[in-house]
Design an enzyme around this catalytic site. Structure first.
Site, PDB file in Angstrom:
ATOM      1  N   HIS A 197       3.738   3.307  -8.773  1.00 17.47           N
ATOM      2  CA  HIS A 197       2.629   2.837  -8.033  1.00 17.47           C
ATOM      3  C   HIS A 197       2.283   1.527  -8.318  1.00 17.47           C
ATOM      4  O   HIS A 197       2.191   1.185  -9.482  1.00 17.47           O
ATOM      5  CB  HIS A 197       1.538   4.098  -7.938  1.00 17.47           C
ATOM      6  CG  HIS A 197       1.770   4.845  -6.767  1.00 17.47           C
ATOM      7  ND1 HIS A 197       2.939   4.791  -6.140  1.00 17.47           N
ATOM      8  CD2 HIS A 197       1.215   6.110  -6.364  1.00 17.47           C
ATOM      9  CE1 HIS A 197       3.013   5.875  -5.343  1.00 17.47           C
ATOM     10  NE2 HIS A 197       2.199   6.568  -5.387  1.00 17.47           N
TER      11      HIS A 197
ATOM     12  N   LYS B 237      -9.687   9.560   0.201  1.00 16.65           N
ATOM     13  CA  LYS B 237      -9.956   8.441   1.319  1.00 16.65           C
ATOM     14  C   LYS B 237     -10.299   8.751   2.579  1.00 16.65           C
ATOM     15  O   LYS B 237     -11.005   8.436   3.336  1.00 16.65           O
ATOM     16  CB  LYS B 237      -8.433   7.288   1.414  1.00 16.65           C
ATOM     17  CG  LYS B 237      -8.868   6.084   2.172  1.00 16.65           C
ATOM     18  CD  LYS B 237      -7.931   5.156   2.049  1.00 16.65           C
ATOM     19  CE  LYS B 237      -6.556   5.579   2.737  1.00 16.65           C
ATOM     20  NZ  LYS B 237      -6.671   5.151   4.379  1.00 16.65           N
TER      21      LYS B 237
END
Length: 967
Positions: A173, A602
């Site tokens: 990532h 999120k």
């Protein structure tokens, strides 16, 4: 280097020493280490850039330290006026210097942790950062606890251990913001520092180490911290693989020996069988195509071949050492017969290209004869992978190579059995056992590659097929209709489509990926993960596509549930899947489900996401039990708290009871890979933590929450989500505020990862990836996504009934999940600073949005107060003076970088912003005929005024290093 002791320069030491809280014990050498590295660095800085620049660093540090004392906004402005007066070249040097000092502070800290661990003054189970973790899951301790406190028999422990698996999945990532070139230098600085403080060091050693330390600090400072081009997936793969080379390869057998020793200490005389799957490694690098158009079928093929070549190379490099050891002549009849057969078939000159054992090996050394044959096969295996990787075909015949793991293990097992039957068990349990354990762990593929793709992309392919067959549009069918058609095709034999299927580029890409899976050896791959999975047809679609593309050993298909609504619906979706007879027969009683921490956070905020993940796991396990399926949970955790990060063993021990059951998969992402495997001792500690915590969770499950705790948390989650969404999604000007108040728009310039930072180029918060979303708020020290919603949820339940405060405190004391959740938030508050966020607002946000920022900061303060009340703490981190000290030591550096970043953003976004520059202060720049040019010329294509972009990127990297979090 002359040992200058300028009066002014002593002050950083003085500041450092004043920052140490009284509670920290005598064995603490952190300040000493920190001061030593800093002195060395400042000397180097003065040598390279002159006394004026060193004094400026000093001055900035002092302003920051004064701000940290009283938190007066005026101090930040004083800092700002010094920073904006620097010319572009000096500005880059200053940002680089502070970023470098933070990296050195991190290294001092790591050495201090190792030192404290050595002198055994560790409190067990404190809550702290992952990297510093005095949080331990030590195997010996865990065994003692299980035997002593829980009356488990040593045999039960041995049984559980033999049957447990931890699969660590490395993912590239885009959060590893430190370049590999620097990581290696940091490793050497750490080694020098540790050796300098060793007990038995001679004066000559000390002098040489000191020189080496200076050399490495200077080399790191002189290396460009900024990646000038974005990495490709192949670069990410190679970076990930370098950890196998450096630490993991040798670390695994070393760790398994320690497991044997720990077992011996509780009375188990057997060793862990070499084929017990205690630790496994997988990877997403080059397999994760979700939203990353750069991961093509060719990339996947390359990455698999590269890993096979690396594995064969590492075995090959070790096999000669093993041949040296295996000089015995006594063997059993089975081995003797095999050795004679191998010897008779070998060519006399076949080994000329080897360094050792290059002549024909005599039959009086039967083990060497057998291992010589293994060596030949490894050589050919490596050559074949190398040729396939270089030019797509190979003249090495397949039969000369190892095709599968059994074939590789067989001669090694033969040697092991023979040694044991001849009374040479101790020899068998030496290097040969280590080698067998490596072969069992890494196989021929080094790691197994997972493939990840979005469910929509499969729908596109099937829609093209059904349209081509004139039976309608798959996309428009109901779930029932889709399932019915997929199952009838899966039960039939006929091929679905031929070469005449009209394909768009996207459809060809999906099908070619399946063709690559079919072409390469099955042991190259792990799971096929479907992101944004919502229904059984998503899973059946992948099963059908695997069959159509002739995948001989189909990959297991793993649905990934990420958004809050998907997590809520996951148990029902999995139950529907298990009720499909065809599928139930296909999976042989085993299923894996992945749950995502980043997107759920999120989408709904940390509190609701954490609670929903907890409940979804409980429900999924119930469903699996009902259908008689063994479920493995695959946890997609990030490094930061906002993305599900936090200390490993606490994260594992706070999972719901029954959800691990000796089988755990977890992602190790970005910068967490370096923190987990960057050094030998870190690798050992990581393997030990995962193994011990998984064992403990299975044998001593955490308590189930009381019904009234659940009800309270359910109510809190609703309030928290409402508040979070009302700010993030419903407040019409939030997106505008977010883009102005943080460096989100500039994040892409860091060239950290190969993935775009957005799923869709236009679009608001929904399409922004979770990593840049967290990254942006981390940079301004406001950490909004982590805490937003907690305050209103706690306030709501206390206002409703004051007794709820006692219930919350009770939950904190007795329920590991709740405690870990609150502790993580408390740690994030300790790293936060609303005063810094206010500076960004003042400089970057339009005036009419200021009240909005003020409201959020008031919310920050209130939430902090309520979190402390819940934990029963007067002060942040009062239970952990070590962590508190470490954060305070870093704050002054980070503050300078924050102020530098805020003013640099102002100058980037508002070119008319007036600053008064003073003359160059860097000696190197002032005395050069090309002032400041060299540093600025590293970035000739910048669209901003000279030096601004590099200064900005250096501050981003420095702050990320200081907070030990990127995204």
């Amino acid at each position: 280097m002359a040992n200058r002791k300028l009066e002014k320069m002593a002050s950083i030491d003085v500041h450092l020493r004043q920052l140490v809280p009284g509670k920290v014990s005598e064995d603490d050498k952190l300040v000493e280490y920190d001061a030593l590295l800093l002195d060395r660095f400042l000397d180097i800085l003065q040598d390279l850039h002159g006394e004026d620049l060193r004094e400026t660093v000093q001055e900035l540090y002092e302003h920051s330290a004064e701000y940290e004392g009283k938190h007066e906004p005026k101090k930040l402005e004083e800092l700002g006026s010094v920073l904006t007066s620097l010319d572009p070249g000096d500005s880059i040097v200053i940002a680089k210097a502070f970023s470098h000092m933070l990296n050195l502070a991190n290294l001092a800290e790591e050495v201090q942790i190792a030192y404290r661990r050595r002198i055994k003054k560790l409190k067990k189970g404190d809550f702290v950062d992952e990297s510093s973790a005095t949080t331990e899951s030590d195997l010996e301790e865990t065994f003692k606890k299980l035997v002593g406190d829980l009356n488990k028999s040593p045999e039960e422990i041995f049984d559980a251990l033999k049957n447990q698996t931890v699969d660590l999945v490395l993912t590239a990532h885009p959060t590893q913001s430190v370049r590999r070139s620097l990581l290696q230098k940091h490793g050497r600085i750490r080694d020098c520092l540790a050796q300098l403080y060793a007990k038995d060091i001679t004066p000559d050693d000390k002098q040489e180490l000191d020189e080496a330390l200076q050399r490495e600090i200077q080399a790191a400072f002189r290396t460009d911290e900024i990646k000038r081009t974005p990495p490709t997936p192949q670069d990410e793969m190679r970076a990930g693989m370098s950890y196998f080379h450096e630490t993991i390869w040798k670390g695994v057998p070393k760790f398994l020996r320690r497991v044997d020793t720990a077992l011996k200490n509780i009375g188990i005389e057997e060793r862990v069988p070499y084929n017990a799957p205690l630790i496994q490694f997988s990877s997403w690098m080059g397999g994760d195509r979700d939203g990353n158009p750069r991961v093509t079928p060719e990339v996947t093929r390359d990455v698999c071949l590269l890993a096979r070549m690396m594995a064969a190379t590492m075995y090959f490099n070790q096999i000669e050492d093993l041949m040296f050891e295996m000089s015995m002549w006594r063997c059993n009849d089975e081995l003797r017969a095999r050795a004679d057969e191998v010897h008779a078939n070998s060519r006399k000159d076949a080994a000329k290209h080897y360094i050792e054992f290059w002549k024909s090996i005599p039959t009086t050394e039967p083990y060497r004869v057998i291992l010589g044959d293994v060596r030949d096969k490894l050589y050919h295996t490596r050559e074949r992978a190398h040729q396939l990787l270089s030019n797509g075909h190979s003249d090495v015949p397949v039969e000369a190579t190892f095709i599968n793991l059994e074939q590789f293990l067989e001669p090694l097992e033969l040697c092991y059995r023979s040694l044991c039957s001849c009374g040479d068990r101790p020899i068998a349990d030496g290097s040969l056992l280590d080698f067998l354990r490596q072969v069992s762990t890494f196989g021929l593929s080094l790691v197994r590659l997972d493939i990840r793709q979005e469910s929509d992309r499969h729908t596109d392919v099937l829609d093209a097929i059904t349209t081509h067959l004139d039976i309608g549009s798959y996309r428009e069918w109901s779930e029932e209709r889709r399932q019915e058609w997929l199952l009838s095709e899966l039960s039939g034999k006929r091929p679905l489509f031929g070469s005449d299927l009209p394909k768009t580029e996207e459809i060809a890409d999906v099908l070619d990926t399946f063709h690559v899976i079919a072409e390469l050896p099955a042991d190259s791959f792990g799971a096929y993960i479907i992101s944004m999975a919502t229904a059984p047809s998503d899973v059946l679609a992948v099963e059908l596509l695997q069959r159509e593309c002739r995948v001989k050993q189909p990959l297991r298909v793993v649905p990934l549930f990420e958004k809050l609504a998907d997590l809520e619906a996951a148990p029902a979706a999995v139950a529907r899947l298990f009720s499909v007879d065809w599928y139930k027969n296909r999976i042989n009683g085993k299923q894996e489900v992945m749950i995502g921490y980043s997107d759920s956070g999120k989408d709904a905020g940390r509190l609701s996401a954490a609670w929903q993940l907890y409940k979804a796991q409980e429900e999924l396990v119930k469903v699996a039990k009902e259908y008689g399926v063994k479920l493995t949970m695959f946890h997609g955790r990030g490094g930061t708290v906002g993305r599900g990060g936090g200390p490993t063993h606490l994260a594992i021990l706070s999972q719901p009871p029954d959800t691990i059951n000796g089988s755990l998969r977890v992602t190790v992402q970005g910068e967490v890979i370096e923190q987990s495997f960057g050094e030998e001792h870190l690798c050992f500690r990581t393997l030990q933590r995962f193994t011990a915590a998984t064992l403990e969770h299975g044998m001593r499950p955490p308590i189930s929450p009381k019904p009234e705790w659940r009800a309270l948390l359910d109510e809190m989650a609703v309030v928290a989500t409402e508040e979070y969404r009302s700010v993030v999604f419903q407040e019409p000007r939030f997106v505008e505020y977010f883009r102005l108040a943080t460096p989100e728009l500039e994040y892409g310039r860091m060239n950290i990862g190969s993935r775009p930072s957005k799923r869709k180029p236009s679009g608001g918060i929904e399409s922004l990836r979770a990593i840049p979303w967290i990254f942006a708020w981390t940079q301004t020290r406001f950490h909004l996504p982590v805490w937003l919603g907690f305050g209103s949820a706690i306030r709501h339940v206390i206002e409703k009934d004051v007794r709820n405060l006692h219930m919350l405190q009770d939950m904190y004391q007795h329920w590991p999940f709740f405690r870990v959740t609150i502790d993580l938030i408390e740690m994030v508050f300790a790293k936060g600073d609303p005063g810094i966020a206010a500076l960004y607002d003042k400089l970057l946000v339009s005036e009419e949005l200021w009240p909005f920022g003020e409201k959020l900061r008031a919310n920050f303060e209130e939430t902090k107060k309520l979190i402390l009340q819940t934990a029963g703490h007067k002060d942040l981190l009062e239970g952990d003076p070590y962590l508190k000290q470490r954060l305070r030591l870093r704050d002054s550096y980070i503050t300078t970088l924050n102020v530098c970043q805020a003013y640099t953003l102002k100058r980037i976004r508002d070119p008319s912003y007036h600053v008064t520059l003073r003359p160059h202060i860097s000696k190197e720049i002032a005395e050069s005929s090309k002032p400041a040019k060299e540093l600025i010329e590293l970035n000739p294509t910048s669209e901003y005024a000279p030096g601004l972009e590099d200064t900005l990127i250096l501050t981003m990297k420095g702050i990320a290093a200081g907070l030990q979090n990127t995204g």
